[in-house]
Each structure stands twice: as structure tokens, then as C-alpha cells.
Enzyme design. Structure first.
Site, PDB file in Angstrom:
ATOM      1  N   CYS A 164      37.409  33.773  41.952  1.00 50.00           N
ATOM      2  CA  CYS A 164      38.077  32.526  42.328  1.00 50.00           C
ATOM      3  C   CYS A 164      39.330  32.248  41.515  1.00 50.00           C
ATOM      4  O   CYS A 164      40.076  31.317  41.829  1.00 50.00           O
ATOM      5  CB  CYS A 164      37.117  31.356  42.190  1.00 50.00           C
ATOM      6  SG  CYS A 164      35.531  31.639  42.998  1.00 50.00           S
ATOM      7  N   HIS A 303      39.685  22.677  38.566  1.00 49.12           N
ATOM      8  CA  HIS A 303      39.010  23.673  39.409  1.00 49.12           C
ATOM      9  C   HIS A 303      38.043  22.944  40.328  1.00 49.12           C
ATOM     10  O   HIS A 303      37.988  23.233  41.512  1.00 49.12           O
ATOM     11  CB  HIS A 303      38.296  24.697  38.531  1.00 49.12           C
ATOM     12  CG  HIS A 303      37.684  25.824  39.298  1.00 49.12           C
ATOM     13  ND1 HIS A 303      38.410  26.621  40.155  1.00 49.12           N
ATOM     14  CD2 HIS A 303      36.403  26.278  39.355  1.00 49.12           C
ATOM     15  CE1 HIS A 303      37.616  27.529  40.702  1.00 49.12           C
ATOM     16  NE2 HIS A 303      36.393  27.337  40.238  1.00 49.12           N
ATOM     17  N   GLU A 314      33.648  22.039  33.088  1.00 50.43           N
ATOM     18  CA  GLU A 314      35.093  21.798  33.088  1.00 50.43           C
ATOM     19  C   GLU A 314      35.403  20.448  32.455  1.00 50.43           C
ATOM     20  O   GLU A 314      36.347  20.330  31.655  1.00 50.43           O
ATOM     21  CB  GLU A 314      35.663  21.868  34.502  1.00 50.43           C
ATOM     22  CG  GLU A 314      37.181  21.713  34.524  1.00 50.43           C
ATOM     23  CD  GLU A 314      37.814  21.924  35.892  1.00 50.43           C
ATOM     24  OE1 GLU A 314      39.056  22.105  35.950  1.00 50.43           O
ATOM     25  OE2 GLU A 314      37.081  21.930  36.908  1.00 50.43           O
ATOM     26  N   LYS A 335      39.987  20.684  46.076  1.00 54.04           N
ATOM     27  CA  LYS A 335      39.054  21.451  46.907  1.00 54.04           C
ATOM     28  C   LYS A 335      38.210  20.522  47.771  1.00 54.04           C
ATOM     29  O   LYS A 335      37.610  20.963  48.753  1.00 54.04           O
ATOM     30  CB  LYS A 335      38.143  22.330  46.040  1.00 54.04           C
ATOM     31  CG  LYS A 335      38.839  23.532  45.405  1.00 54.04           C
ATOM     32  CD  LYS A 335      37.857  24.387  44.627  1.00 54.04           C
ATOM     33  CE  LYS A 335      38.565  25.537  43.916  1.00 54.04           C
ATOM     34  NZ  LYS A 335      39.441  25.070  42.814  1.00 54.04           N
ATOM     35  N   HIS A 340      37.019  25.747  49.320  1.00 53.39           N
ATOM     36  CA  HIS A 340      37.231  26.756  48.278  1.00 53.39           C
ATOM     37  C   HIS A 340      37.571  28.091  48.936  1.00 53.39           C
ATOM     38  O   HIS A 340      36.690  28.803  49.401  1.00 53.39           O
ATOM     39  CB  HIS A 340      35.964  26.884  47.431  1.00 53.39           C
ATOM     40  CG  HIS A 340      36.155  27.657  46.168  1.00 53.39           C
ATOM     41  ND1 HIS A 340      37.228  28.502  45.954  1.00 53.39           N
ATOM     42  CD2 HIS A 340      35.403  27.720  45.036  1.00 53.39           C
ATOM     43  CE1 HIS A 340      37.119  29.047  44.758  1.00 53.39           C
ATOM     44  NE2 HIS A 340      36.028  28.582  44.180  1.00 53.39           N
ATOM     45  N   PHE A 400      33.746  33.505  39.270  1.00 49.01           N
ATOM     46  CA  PHE A 400      32.553  34.286  38.969  1.00 49.01           C
ATOM     47  C   PHE A 400      32.923  35.432  38.032  1.00 49.01           C
ATOM     48  O   PHE A 400      34.000  36.039  38.150  1.00 49.01           O
ATOM     49  CB  PHE A 400      31.957  34.858  40.257  1.00 49.01           C
ATOM     50  CG  PHE A 400      31.101  33.887  41.030  1.00 49.01           C
ATOM     51  CD1 PHE A 400      30.922  32.586  40.618  1.00 49.01           C
ATOM     52  CD2 PHE A 400      30.458  34.296  42.190  1.00 49.01           C
ATOM     53  CE1 PHE A 400      30.124  31.699  41.332  1.00 49.01           C
ATOM     54  CE2 PHE A 400      29.660  33.433  42.917  1.00 49.01           C
ATOM     55  CZ  PHE A 400      29.491  32.126  42.488  1.00 49.01           C
TER      56      PHE A 400
END
Length: 413
Positions: A164, A303, A314, A335, A340, A400
Site C-alpha cells: 500500500c 494513511h 498511526e 480513503k 483503498h 503490508f
């Protein structure tokens, strides 16, 4: 050696919120939800029925029909976005040294649609029915290659794959390529098209995507009732250019790229490191690379996926880094609107961040009704966006594998 300044002179976007930057940005500003019920394939056997699906993309409207048929959907998105960005930059109208022009376009999955279709064809009808273009349609570097061919870019053409965070890495690496004198222009961004039954089933199996059936409730970053991210697709391209190169031709400058950093959690395949240390170091290094402090950052495009663990870690990292300055920075998770789009989303959010700086506007986090107290961010902009002077902004991407990337952008002055 003095580092060269790098500016954004063109952007292009293909998203569920618009087939072009203008439509896309207007929908971002208005807080439109790009998440809908999936129509491109059956979701009967899937626990989730919604995604940020692009429903009205006709490749022939953006490129030659014959060429389009030789590209997977992810590469079509990238090429369409690149054409828009290049045209907006004005580079198509001037002569310049294209051996000093590079292409960095990322993808997390590459041609997943082609891979699935060709594998099914192989099982059903045998090897003789496989397309001679199947390999080049599948491999992830073909978007960068096609853009380089079409635009005549003879510098390095690369595809980085860091889940990502892929396209944020691509933009960051492009920034450094120009900054250290190895290119004058870089076409940078990412593209993804893995909305298939198999693709969605994989993320459902690892329990990272939302299975909420209501498109308006499925993606809720930082909300106490969040349940996972919502898959999307699309392409996003930025034209990065050395400042003097841009000024010499009278280019309009959208924003300046000021800093970049990438780190790894070195912790787990899918889960973020619980203390948020990798994200903390990434943001800290990017701010340091930009030569500023946390007091200078006005906006963070988080994010903010809407997963239980990511949002908390985060938020922990942001509060640890910013300390008392956290109350003065506006934060949003876009997002919630775009979904995403995996390897493309970092570049999409870099475009949002650059446009936010240009227009002094903080986009909203939609679907946020009650912030999780474990997140506890002070100025998490929800519901509607707001006007605010933005001199410096930051965009985060965490993928990831523990891949973290942060861009710092600033208003060009």
C-alpha cells in the site's frame, strides 16, 4: 552538493470519484463517497459487496483502441492518468532533453485481472488459447514501460512494489532522482486494478477489509465503529520537475516536494508494529529531510485505512512525534471517499495533498461520527472540509510487510 528543488507541474487521476483530476478534486472537496456496490462481477460468494469501483472507464476514450487491448486495466489507468498529467504540465508543447526524463510508476499487484482470466482460459481450453500478450499484460512494470514508450522518456523506468506504500515510494524515489541531479523530469505515481472475486476474497480471508453492507458506513477511518478498509482501484500520476527546468519554460507550479522518508517496521506481514515506531521514524525523518519541524506542518493526509490496528498505531505515532504541536495540525483520511486503491493510493493522496496546499483547503474525513478515544486526534476534520492556509503538508502511506513512506510538500513561494 547542493540539493535541487523539485516541484509538481502536472497531475492526473483516474478514480471512482472522477476520470480526470478536475472532477476528482471537486468530488474530494465536496466530500462525495466513491464507494458503491460492486457491479463488475458477482459478489454472491463474498462477505463484502462494496468497493470504490470505477464503473465508466472506457479505455478507447483515453488511448488507441488497439494499444488499449494489449494492456491490463491497471496499465490503462496509469497511461490515462499519465497523459492527463503530462498535458497539464505543458511539457508536450516544449522541447527538452528526454534522456533526462524518467518514469517511476508503481503497482502492488500488476495485471491481476489478466492473470486470472488467462489462467481460467488455460484450465478450460489449454495452452494454445493463451494470449501472446498475457505476460506483458501481467507484469507490473509494463505501466511504466508503456508510459516511457509513449512519452519518449529515456531515463530510468521503474516499478517499485511495497504494497500500500508503493506509489508513495515511487514519488519519493522520483523526488530524490531529481534532487540529486539524475533527472530533470519524472513521471511518478501508481496504478491498481485488482477488484476481482479472487482479489477481494484474499483480503476477506485475512480479515482486513470491511464487510459492512452499507457503502456509506463501510469505510470509517478513526471511528470507534470502524471494521476494515474498502478496496478500490485507479491510477494517479504526478509530473515532478526540477525547479529551474520548470521556471525556464514558464510552467505553472502546483506545489513543491520538500521531503521524503521510508522505513520498515521489521515486525509482521500484515499487522503494524504496536507502538507505531516505524511510522513515527518515517514521519520524523521526512520532516527532517524537508528541513522543518512539527510546528511547520499544517495538514496531514493520514494513511487512515479504517482498520482497527492501523488507525490506532498511526494516531499514536502522530501524537508521539508532534507532542503539543498535534493540536495545531489538521488531519483527514481521504480513503473514506476514495477507498483503498492499494499500490495507487499513495500517489492519489499525494495529488490530494498538493491540491490542498494549492487551494488552502483541508479535505474531509467522511463517515466519521464518533472518533475512537484510543486515537484521540485533536483536529480530525470530519463531515465537511475547511479552508485553512497550508504552507506545509504531509502524506502518509503504510503497507503490508511493514513498509512506511511519508512525503512532505509545501506551498511554492
Amino acid at each position: 552538493m547542493e540539493k535541487r528543488r523539485v516541484v509538481v507541474t502536472g497531475v492526473g487521476a483516474i478514480s471512482s470519484l472522477g476520470l480526470g483530476f478536475g472532477e476528482f478534486w471537486n468530488n474530494i472537496k465536496s466530500g462525495k463517497n466513491g464507494i458503491t456496490f460492486v457491479e463488475g462481477f458477482s459478489t454472491e460468494n463474498l462477505p463484502t459487496k462494496v468497493a470504490a469501483e470505477i464503473k465508466n472507464f472506457i479505455p478507447d476514450e483515453f488511448m488507441d483502441r488497439k494499444e488499449a487491448r494489449r494492456l491490463d486495466r491497471f496499465a490503462q489507468f496509469a497511461v490515462a492518468a499519465a497523459y492527463e498529467a503530462y498535458k497539464q504540465s505543458g511539457l508536450e508543447k516544449v522541447e527538452f532533453d528526454k534522456t533526462r526524463m524518467a518514469v517511476h510508476v508503481a503497482s502492488g499487484f500488476g495485471g491481476l485481472i489478466t492473470n486470472e482470466n488467462q489462467h481460467n482460459l488455460f484450465l478450460e481450453k489449454g495452452s494454445r488459447r493463451i494470449s501472446p500478450f498475457s505476460v506483458t499484460m501481467v507484469i507490473a512494470n509494463m505501466a511504466a514501460s508503456k508510459i516511457a514508450i509513449d512519452l519518449g522518456a529515456k531515463g530510468p523506468a521503474e516499478c517499485v512494489v511495497t504494497a500500500c506504500a508503493s506509489s508513495t515510494y515511487a514519488v519519493g524515489n522520483a523526488f530524490r532522482l531529481i534532487q540529486y541531479g539524475d533527472a530533470d523530469v519524472v513521471v511518478a505515481g501508481g496504478s491498481e486494478a485488482c477488484l476481482t472475486e479472487y482479489g477481494m476474497a484474499g483480503f476477506a480471508a485475512n480479515r482486513s477489509i470491511s464487510i459492512v453492507g452499507d457503502p456509506n458506513e463501510a469505510c470509517k477511518p478513526f471511528d470507534k465503529n470502524r471494521s476494515g478498509f474498502v478496496m478500490g482501484e485507479g491510477g494517479a500520476i504526478l509530473i515532478l520537475e526540477e525547479l529551474r527546468h520548470a521556471l525556464s519554460r514558464g510552467a505553472e507550479i502546483i506545489a513543491e516536494v520538500a521531503g521524503y522518508s521510508a522505513t520498515c517496521d521489521a515486525y509482521h506481514f500484515t499487522a503494524p508494529e504496536p507502538t507505531g515506531d516505524g511510522a513515527y521514524r518515517c514521519m520524523q525523518n521526512a520532516i527532517g529531510n524537508a528541513g522543518v519541524t512539527t510546528k511547520d506542518i499544517d495538514y496531514i493526509n493520514a494513511h487512515g485505512t479504517g482498520t482497527i490496528l492501523n488507525d490506532i498505531t498511526e494516531a499514536i505515532a502522530i501524537k508521539r512525534l508532534f507532542g503539543d504541536d498535534e493540536k495545531d495540525v489538521s488531519i483527514s483520511a481521504t480513503k473514506s471517499m476514495t477507498g483503498h486503491s492499494l499500490g495507487a493510493v499513495g500517489a492519489l493522496e499525494a495529488i490530494i495533498t498538493a491540491a490542498a496546499i494549492k487551494e488552502d483547503f483541508i479535505p474531509p474525513t467522511i463517515n466519521l461520527t464518533e472518533q475512537d478515544t484510543e486515537c484521540g486526534l485533536t483536529d480530525l476534520v470530519s463531515g465537511k472540509g475547511k479552508n485553512r492556509t497550508i504552507n506545509y503538508a504531509m502524506s502518509n502511506s503504510f503497507g503490508f510487510g511493514g513498509h512506511n513512506a511519508t512525503l512532505v510538500m509545501k506551498k511554492y513561494m
